[in-house]
Design a protein around this motif. Structure first.
Motif, short mmCIF file in Angstrom:
data_model
loop_
_atom_site.label_atom_id
_atom_site.label_comp_id
_atom_site.label_asym_id
_atom_site.label_seq_id
_atom_site.Cartn_x
_atom_site.Cartn_y
_atom_site.Cartn_z
N ALA A 216 0.81 -1.22 0.00
CA ALA A 216 0.00 0.00 0.00
C ALA A 216 0.84 1.26 0.00
N GLN A 217 2.12 1.16 0.42
CA GLN A 217 2.97 2.35 0.51
C GLN A 217 3.49 2.82 -0.84
N GLY A 218 3.34 2.02 -1.88
CA GLY A 218 3.71 2.46 -3.22
C GLY A 218 5.19 2.68 -3.44
N LEU A 219 6.04 1.97 -2.72
CA LEU A 219 7.49 2.17 -2.85
C LEU A 219 8.05 1.56 -4.13
N GLN A 220 7.20 0.89 -4.90
CA GLN A 220 7.63 0.31 -6.18
C GLN A 220 8.22 1.36 -7.11
N VAL A 221 7.83 2.62 -6.92
CA VAL A 221 8.29 3.69 -7.80
C VAL A 221 9.75 4.06 -7.57
N LEU A 222 10.31 3.75 -6.41
CA LEU A 222 11.63 4.26 -6.06
C LEU A 222 12.79 3.65 -6.85
N PRO A 223 12.86 2.33 -7.04
CA PRO A 223 13.99 1.81 -7.82
C PRO A 223 14.06 2.38 -9.23
N GLN A 224 12.91 2.52 -9.88
CA GLN A 224 12.89 3.10 -11.22
C GLN A 224 13.32 4.57 -11.20
N THR A 225 12.87 5.30 -10.17
CA THR A 225 13.27 6.70 -10.01
C THR A 225 14.77 6.81 -9.79
N ALA A 226 15.32 5.93 -8.97
CA ALA A 226 16.76 5.93 -8.71
C ALA A 226 17.54 5.70 -10.00
N GLU A 227 17.00 4.84 -10.86
CA GLU A 227 17.65 4.57 -12.15
C GLU A 227 17.71 5.84 -13.00
N LEU A 228 16.63 6.62 -12.96
CA LEU A 228 16.58 7.88 -13.73
C LEU A 228 17.51 8.94 -13.14
N LEU A 229 17.85 8.79 -11.85
CA LEU A 229 18.70 9.78 -11.16
C LEU A 229 20.11 9.25 -10.92
N LYS A 230 20.51 8.29 -11.73
CA LYS A 230 21.76 7.57 -11.47
C LYS A 230 22.97 8.50 -11.41
N ASN A 231 22.94 9.58 -12.16
CA ASN A 231 24.08 10.49 -12.21
C ASN A 231 23.86 11.77 -11.40
N CYS A 330 4.96 17.44 -5.03
CA CYS A 330 4.15 16.25 -5.26
C CYS A 330 4.20 15.86 -6.73
N CYS A 331 4.01 14.57 -6.99
CA CYS A 331 3.87 14.09 -8.36
C CYS A 331 2.79 13.02 -8.37
N PRO A 332 2.28 12.65 -9.56
CA PRO A 332 1.27 11.59 -9.62
C PRO A 332 1.81 10.27 -9.05
N VAL A 333 0.91 9.49 -8.49
CA VAL A 333 1.27 8.19 -7.90
C VAL A 333 1.89 7.29 -8.97
N GLY A 334 3.02 6.68 -8.62
CA GLY A 334 3.63 5.67 -9.50
C GLY A 334 4.36 6.21 -10.71
N ASP A 335 4.48 7.52 -10.86
CA ASP A 335 5.11 8.11 -12.04
C ASP A 335 6.57 8.42 -11.74
N ALA A 336 7.46 7.50 -12.09
CA ALA A 336 8.88 7.63 -11.76
C ALA A 336 9.51 8.82 -12.46
#
Length: 380
Positions: A216-231, A330-336
């Motif tokens: 329910a916490q929606g943390l699934q978005v974080l690994p993908q976000t981290a990938e986009l912020l790798k640098n 804020c950003c939309p839910v799940g939008d990495a």
């Protein structure tokens, strides 16, 4: 709830708690407790009775058995336990079945029944389990109608919850439904950032999440976000445990972003402010579901009490408060992709001003003393 009970004791009330044998969130009975151990104790002036239940385990069946066993134990306890009380107060986080325990006690004692709603049912059942079959949902709906009918005062954690309760098919009298938000305990305070062992003292932009790690916490978005912020020299600190933890760690590994995450085991609540103090922003999110738009998570108050800038993948009530307070992004839910953009934006803001805004909004709207004074007026 523990803090509320302690506060009532400080204010001169006698408090008796009826609860289960502790087994949340990992599903196992805590060491030192059991069917024959620590079933009755005094803690900080509060008398506690722990009634039998089946531990929730890690399966859906275990969770159902846990809910049903507490409900049955509670109803029986309400009929046979010799407890005196002027008011019965049911603290309703899921499952709502536990409120039947409070009603059982209230009927026997001929005392008013107060209910604090933190999870909407049956909406929560549909959202968390995915079950929407009328064969399952209709009986739950009838149980909820029974609970609201047999409650004298209902307190809800958000304005949207108030509306949802009042606008049910079986009408609930609006006069007895009140918005009473959660507060954060008094140890949640802004602290000076002193080095802690778990969080390295480097120049990275540090984002922290604390609490239960569930679906329910929606943390699934974080690994993908981290990938986009790798640098981008951004690190995520995840503090807590829960059912989704193992899956989250696998996703982090699959995306090869392990160096951007630090996983910290569950900590005592009183340690959280010092962990927050050495980070730049705090994160919260939900799964994409209409129910969560109506929810104000307790985590939000805790973060704001510590004067934290907030990054949220959320909408509805959470987004409204962050916007009103001007204390984050804020950003939309799940939008990495959008989340990564908001994180970049946050890095460019004046965080000192945002921290002040966050703390001020908390003091104006979620102050413990003000809220507990309100509740005491209802008791009187």
């Amino acid at each position: 709830m523990n803090d509320m009970c302690e506060e009532w004791v400080k204010r001169g009330h006698k408090v008796t708690v009826v609860t289960g044998i502790p087994n949340y969130p990992m599903g196992k009975i805590y060491e030192g407790y059991g069917l024959t151990k620590k079933r009755h104790e005094i803690w900080h002036g509060i008398e506690i009775y722990r009634i039998p239940l089946i531990p929730r385990g890690t399966s859906s069946i275990g969770m159902v058995l846990n809910y049903v066993s507490f409900m049955l134990s509670g109803i029986i306890a309400g009929k046979i336990k010799r407890i005196k009380a002027d008011v019965v107060f049911s603290f309703e986080v899921s499952p709502m079945t536990q409120v039947l325990t409070g009603i059982s006690f209230a009927k026997k004692l001929k005392a008013p029944h107060y209910l604090y709603v933190q999870d909407l049912w049956p909406e929560n059942v549909v959202t968390v389990t995915g079950i929407s079959n009328p064969v399952v949902i209709k009986p739950i709906d009838k149980m909820v109608d029974y609970i609201y009918k047999n409650t004298d005062e209902i307190f809800a954690t958000s304005p949207s919850f108030v509306e949802a309760i009042c606008n049910r098919k079986v009408a609930v009298d609006r006069k007895k439904v009140h918005y009473w938000p959660q507060y954060a305990e008094e140890f949640y305070q802004p602290l000076e950032g002193k080095p802690v062992e778990e969080i390295p003292d480097d120049d990275s932009f540090k984002i922290i999440f604390t609490g239960n790690i569930g679906n329910a916490q929606g943390l699934q978005v974080l690994p993908q976000t981290a990938e986009l912020l790798k640098n981008e020299n951004v690190k995520f600190f995840i503090v807590g445990d829960g059912r989704y933890l193992e899956e989250l760690e696998q996703e982090i590994k699959q995306r090869n972003v392990q160096n951007q995450f630090v996983m910290i085991p569950r900590q005592p609540a009183r340690r959280i402010p010092e962990l927050l103090a050495v980070c730049d922003a705090a994160f919260l999110s939900f799964r994409n579901d209409e129910l969560w738009t109506k929810t104000i998570p307790a985590k939000l108050q805790s973060y704001m009490a510590c004067g934290m800038p907030i990054i949220a993948a959320a909408h509805g009530e959470t987004a409204r408060i962050i916007e009103e307070a001007n204390c984050g992004v804020c950003c939309p839910v799940g939008d990495a992709e959008k989340l990564s953009i908001r994180i970049r934006e946050m890095r460019e803001l004046n965080l000192d001003i945002i921290k002040e805004n966050s703390r001020k909004y908390f003091c104006d709207n979620f102050d413990k003393k003000k809220l507990m004074n309100q509740m005491e007026c209802y008791f009187r």
